[in-house]
Write a protein that holds these residues in place. Structure first.
Motif, short mmCIF file in Angstrom:
data_model
loop_
_atom_site.label_atom_id
_atom_site.label_comp_id
_atom_site.label_asym_id
_atom_site.label_seq_id
_atom_site.Cartn_x
_atom_site.Cartn_y
_atom_site.Cartn_z
N SER A 1 -4.15 6.94 6.75
CA SER A 1 -5.41 6.24 6.89
C SER A 1 -5.29 5.06 7.85
O SER A 1 -6.16 4.83 8.67
N TYR A 2 -4.18 4.33 7.78
CA TYR A 2 -4.06 3.14 8.62
C TYR A 2 -3.52 3.47 10.01
O TYR A 2 -3.98 2.92 11.00
N ALA A 3 -2.52 4.35 10.10
CA ALA A 3 -1.87 4.58 11.40
C ALA A 3 -2.49 5.76 12.15
O ALA A 3 -2.85 5.63 13.32
N LEU B 1 0.85 -1.19 0.00
CA LEU B 1 0.00 0.00 0.00
C LEU B 1 0.89 1.25 0.00
O LEU B 1 1.99 1.22 0.54
N PRO B 2 0.40 2.35 -0.59
CA PRO B 2 1.21 3.57 -0.63
C PRO B 2 1.51 4.04 0.79
O PRO B 2 0.64 3.97 1.67
N GLU B 3 2.72 4.52 1.00
CA GLU B 3 3.16 4.92 2.34
C GLU B 3 2.25 6.01 2.93
O GLU B 3 1.98 6.00 4.13
N ARG C 1 -5.32 7.17 12.12
CA ARG C 1 -6.67 6.94 12.62
C ARG C 1 -6.67 6.29 14.00
O ARG C 1 -7.57 6.52 14.80
N ILE C 2 -5.65 5.46 14.25
CA ILE C 2 -5.54 4.83 15.56
C ILE C 2 -4.78 5.75 16.51
O ILE C 2 -5.16 5.92 17.67
N GLN D 1 -0.96 6.39 2.41
CA GLN D 1 -2.19 5.76 2.87
C GLN D 1 -1.96 5.05 4.20
O GLN D 1 -2.78 5.11 5.12
#
Lengths: 320, 328
Positions: free
Chosen positions: A233-235, A225-227, A237-238, A229
Motif C-alpha cells: 500500500s505504501y511503496a 505498520l505491517p510489512e 503505489r508509488i 501494508q
C-alpha cells in the motif's frame, strides 16, 4: 485548482489528445500526397484507360486543389468518414471497426500478461534483493526483452500448439463462443506481452528499490505498520507510477508486435488488415487503419495519464 | 523509574572494508517524563542508536553486546519481530529529521493517521476523531478538512507538525525525535520546540531528542548525552554538562557553538581532525587523536568516571575540571 480538479485534468488531456490526432492526420495526409504515383492509377491497375483513371480521380476528389482535399479528408475524419475501400467499395471505417475488437483483445491480453506477471515478479525481486529469486527474475527478464516477439510467437506456436497440442494454433476462435476465443487469445497475447513482462519486472524492481529507501517508508516502519501494508500500500503505489507511463507508451510497440502475432497465428485484426492492404495497395484502408490505430494509441495514453492522476495526488493538483 | 535503560550497547556493521563498530559500550537512562538530549557531530552514531532501539538496524548490522530495557520489563534486543513491531508507533514513536519526506506522498494525511492507529481497537469514526484532535493539538488550521488533503498541500513546518501529531497519537511512553527541527528555519524551529515541550507535558511521555544544535538542547532537555565516534563520552543533567563539562570533547564542542562567540571572528572555531575510522578503532581513548589535553594515560581506555550525581565522563581527567578547561 478548479472545483473539480480531476474533471479539469481529464478535459485538459482530452483537448491535447485532439491536437495530437490532428497533427497525426496532417502528417498522414502529407505522406499520402508525397508518395509517388497516382492513387487512382494504382487502384485501377496498369490496364486502365486514361478516361477511367480521370473519372476515378474526380470521384476520389483528386482533381481538387490540395487544401480542398485536405479539408475534405480532415473534416471527413471527424465525421467518421475515412473514405471508401478500393476493392469492395465498403466504407473504410466499417472494415477497420470490424477488425478492431480482435486487436483490442490481443493488446488487452498482452497488457494482462505483462501486468499480472511483471508487477509481482518485480516486487518479489525488489524485496528479495540479491537473493536467487532476484537473480533468476533478472536473467529471465533480460532474456524475454531481448527475444523479438515474432520469435516468441513461432516458438509458442511450435511448443504449445504443435508439439503439446494444449492450445489452438490459428484463428481467433468460434464467433460467439467466448471460452474458445479466450483459448485462442492465450498464445498470441503471450507472444506480444512476454517481452513486456520483462520490461515491467525490471521497471517495478528498480522503482520499488528506490521507494523502499525513502524516508517515509522508514517512518512507516517506525510506526510498526505491517510489512505487507508497507510494501503493497505504501511503496508499490508509488513504484507503480513509472510503469503506468511505460505501458502507455508500450502499447505503441505492442501494436507493431501485434502485426507479427496476427500473421503468425492467422488471426484477424488491424495488424493483419494493414499487412494485407499494403500487399494489395489498398491505400484508403492503410490510412484508415493507421489513423484508427493512432487514435487508439492516443486514447490509451490519455487513460494512462488519468490513471497516474488517480494514483498520484501531486500530479492531480498540477505539481509533480 | 526509567522508561528506557540502555546498558553497554555495542553495535557493529559488516562492511566491505571490515567490521565497523558504530556503537561501543553505550549506557544511559531515560527517566520517566524527562527529555534527554543526544549531541554529537555527524557520524557519531546517533542514527545507529535510534535504529538499534527501534529494532530497525540494516541487514548488515548487529547488536554484539548490551541491553536495551524498556519500562523495566521488556528487553528490546531480544524481542521478536512482531513484538517489536507492536511496540513501534504505539509505545515508542519516532519523528524523523526530514519533514518533506516523512509522510507518504500518495496517501492522504487522514489515511496515514488512521493506519497508524490500527492496533488501537478503535472504530473508524473514533480513529478519525482522534486524528482531528491531534491535528488541532499541533495547530493545523482546518483540522477537519486537513485529513483529506495530501502531504504536498502542506508547508514543511506543517508537515513536521503532522509527523509529530502522528507520533504522539497513540500516547507513547517514549518519543524519539531525530533532529526534528534541523530542516526548519529558525522561527519555525522555536515554535516546533515549544510545541514539542507542551505536548510532552500533556501526554507525559519521555523524549529522546537528538540534535547537533546545542542551543535547542539547552532549551529543551533535562539531561544530555554527549556522543563521540559511537561512544558516550559524557552524560549528566543539562546544567551539569553545559556549565561544568568534564570531557575535553564536550568542552571543545561547547566552545565551538556559534551562539557562544562573544566577539566578531573571521573563522568560527572548530575541533581539528576528524572522527577516526570506525573499522579500525584506535587503542585507548577514542578522542585522543583530536584532544588538546592528550597525555600518556590516554593510551589506555579511560573508565567512565562518576563526578557528581548522575554526571559522568569517560576521561582520565574527568575528576580534574580545571585541566579539562585549559585550551591548548
Amino acid at each position: 485548482m478548479g472545483d473539480c480538479p480531476i474533471l479539469a485534468y481529464a478535459l485538459k488531456r482530452l483537448v491535447l489528445a485532439i491536437v495530437i490526432i490532428s497533427v497525426a492526420m496532417t502528417l498522414l495526409f502529407a505522406m499520402i500526397y508525397l508518395i509517388p504515383g497516382d492513387p487512382a492509377k494504382v487502384a485501377l491497375g496498369p490496364r486502365a484507360t486514361p478516361e477511367m483513371v480521370e473519372s476515378l480521380r474526380v470521384r476520389m476528389g483528386l482533381d481538387q486543389p490540395i487544401w480542398v482535399q485536405f479539408w475534405r479528408f480532415y473534416s471527413g475524419v471527424w465525421r467518421g468518414d475515412l473514405g471508401i475501400e478500393v476493392l469492395s467499395g465498403r466504407p473504410v471505417l466499417t472494415v477497420v471497426l470490424e477488425q478492431l475488437p480482435y486487436t483490442l483483445a490481443l493488446i488487452a491480453g498482452a497488457i494482462s500478461w505483462s501486468v499480472a506477471l511483471g508487477i509481482p515478479l518485480g516486487c518479489i525481486a525488489a524485496i528479495k534483493r540479491g537473493g536467487w529469486v532476484d537473480r533468476v527474475v533478472g536473467i529471465v527478464s533480460v532474456a524475454v526483452i531481448a527475444v523479438p516477439s515474432f520469435v516468441i510467437a513461432i516458438y509458442a506456436l511450435l511448443i504449445f500448439a504443435v508439439s503439446l497440442r494444449w492450445l489452438p494454433a490459428i484463428g481467433a476462435g468460434e464467433p460467439g463462443d467466448l471460452g474458445d476465443q479466450l483459448l485462442h487469445l492465450i498464445l498470441p497475447s503471450l507472444a506480444v506481452g512476454l517481452g513486456w513482462v520483462g520490461y515491467i519486472a525490471r521497471m517495478v524492481r528498480a522503482s520499488m528499490l528506490e521507494v523502499l529507501e525513502a524516508s517515509h517508508i522508514r517512518t512507516a516502519r517506525a510506526f510498526g505498520l505491517p510489512e505487507n501494508q508497507i510494501t503493497y500500500s505504501y511503496a508499490l503505489r508509488i513504484a507503480i507510477l513509472p510503469t503506468v507511463t511505460l505501458l502507455g507508451v508500450g502499447v505503441g510497440q505492442m501494436l507493431s508486435s501485434a502485426v507479427f502475432a496476427e500473421i503468425v497465428f492467422a488471426r484477424p485484426g488491424i495488424g493483419k488488415l494493414v499487412y494485407d492492404s499494403i500487399l494489395t495497395r489498398n491505400y484508403p484502408l492503410v490510412t484508415g487503419s493507421v489513423l484508427v490505430t493512432t487514435a487508439f494509441f492516443v486514447f490509451v495514453n490519455v487513460i494512462a495519464d488519468l490513471v497516474i492522476g488517480a494514483l498520484d495526488p501531486r500530479v492531480r493538483s498540477g505539481f509533480g | 523509574m526509567s522508561v528506557l535503560s540502555v546498558n553497554g550497547l555495542t553495535v557493529s556493521f559488516t562492511t566491505d572494508g571490515g567490521t565497523l563498530t558504530a556503537l561501543r559500550d553505550v549506557s544511559f537512562d531515560i527517566p520517566d517524563q524527562r527529555i534527554v538530549g543526544v549531541v554529537g557531530e555527524s557520524g557519531c552514531g546517533k542514527s545507529t542508536l535510534i535504529n538499534a532501539i527501534l529494532g530497525l538496524l540494516a541487514d548488515n548490522g548487529r547488536i554484539d553486546a548490551g541491553s536495551v530495557l524498556f519500562q523495566n520489563d521488556r528487553e528490546l534486543t531480544r524481542l521478536g519481530d512482531s513484538d517489536m513491531r507492536a511496540l513501534r508507533g504505539q509505545r515508542i514513536s519516532t519523528v524523523f529529521q526530514d519533514p518533506m519526506g516523512a509522510l507518504n506522498p500518495v496517501l492522504s494525511v487522514g489515511h496515514q493517521m488512521i493506519n497508524v492507529q490500527y492496533r488501537s481497537g478503535r472504530s473508524k469514526a473514533e480513529k478519525i476523531a482522534r486524528a482531528v484532535e491531534m491535528l488541532r493539538k499541533v495547530r493545523i488550521p482546518d483540522a477537519d478538512t486537513a485529513l483529506s488533503r495530501y502531504p504536498h498541500q502542506f508547508s514543511g513546518g506543517m508537515k513536521q507538525r503532522i509527523a509529530i501529531a502522528m507520533a504522539l497519537m497513540m500516547e507513547p511512553a517514549l518519543l524519539i525525535a531525530d533532529e526534528p527541527t534541523t530542516a526548519l528555519d529558525a522561527t519555525l524551529e522555536v515554535a516546533t520546540i515549544e510545541l514539542l515541550k507542551e505536548l510532552q507535558r500533556d501526554i507525559g511521555c519521555s523524549v529522546l531528542f537528538i540534535s547537533h544544535h546545542l542551543g535547542v538542547i539547552a532549551e529543551l532537555c533535562d539531561e544530555v548525552i554527549v556522543m563521540y565516534a559511537g561512544e558516550v563520552v559524557e552524560r549528566g543533567t543539562t546544567r551539569q554538562v553545559f556549565n561544568d563539562p568534564r570531557h575535553p570533547y564536550t568542552f571543545r564542542l561547547l566552545d565551538c557553538d556559534p551562539a557562544r562567540q562573544h566577539q566578531r571572528v573571521r573563522h568560527l572555531p572548530t575541533i581539528p581532525g576528524e572522527i577516526p575510522d570506525l573499522r579500525r578503532r584506535p587503542e585507548g581513548c577514542i578522542f585522543a587523536a583530536r584532544c588538546h589535553r592528550v597525555h600518556y594515560a590516554c593510551m589506555r581506555t579511560p573508565p567512565v568516571t562518576e563526578v557528581g550525581n548522575g554526571h559522568a565522563a569517560r576521561c582520565w581527567l574527568a575528576g580534574n575540571p580545571e585541566t579539562v578547561k585549559v585550551t591548548a
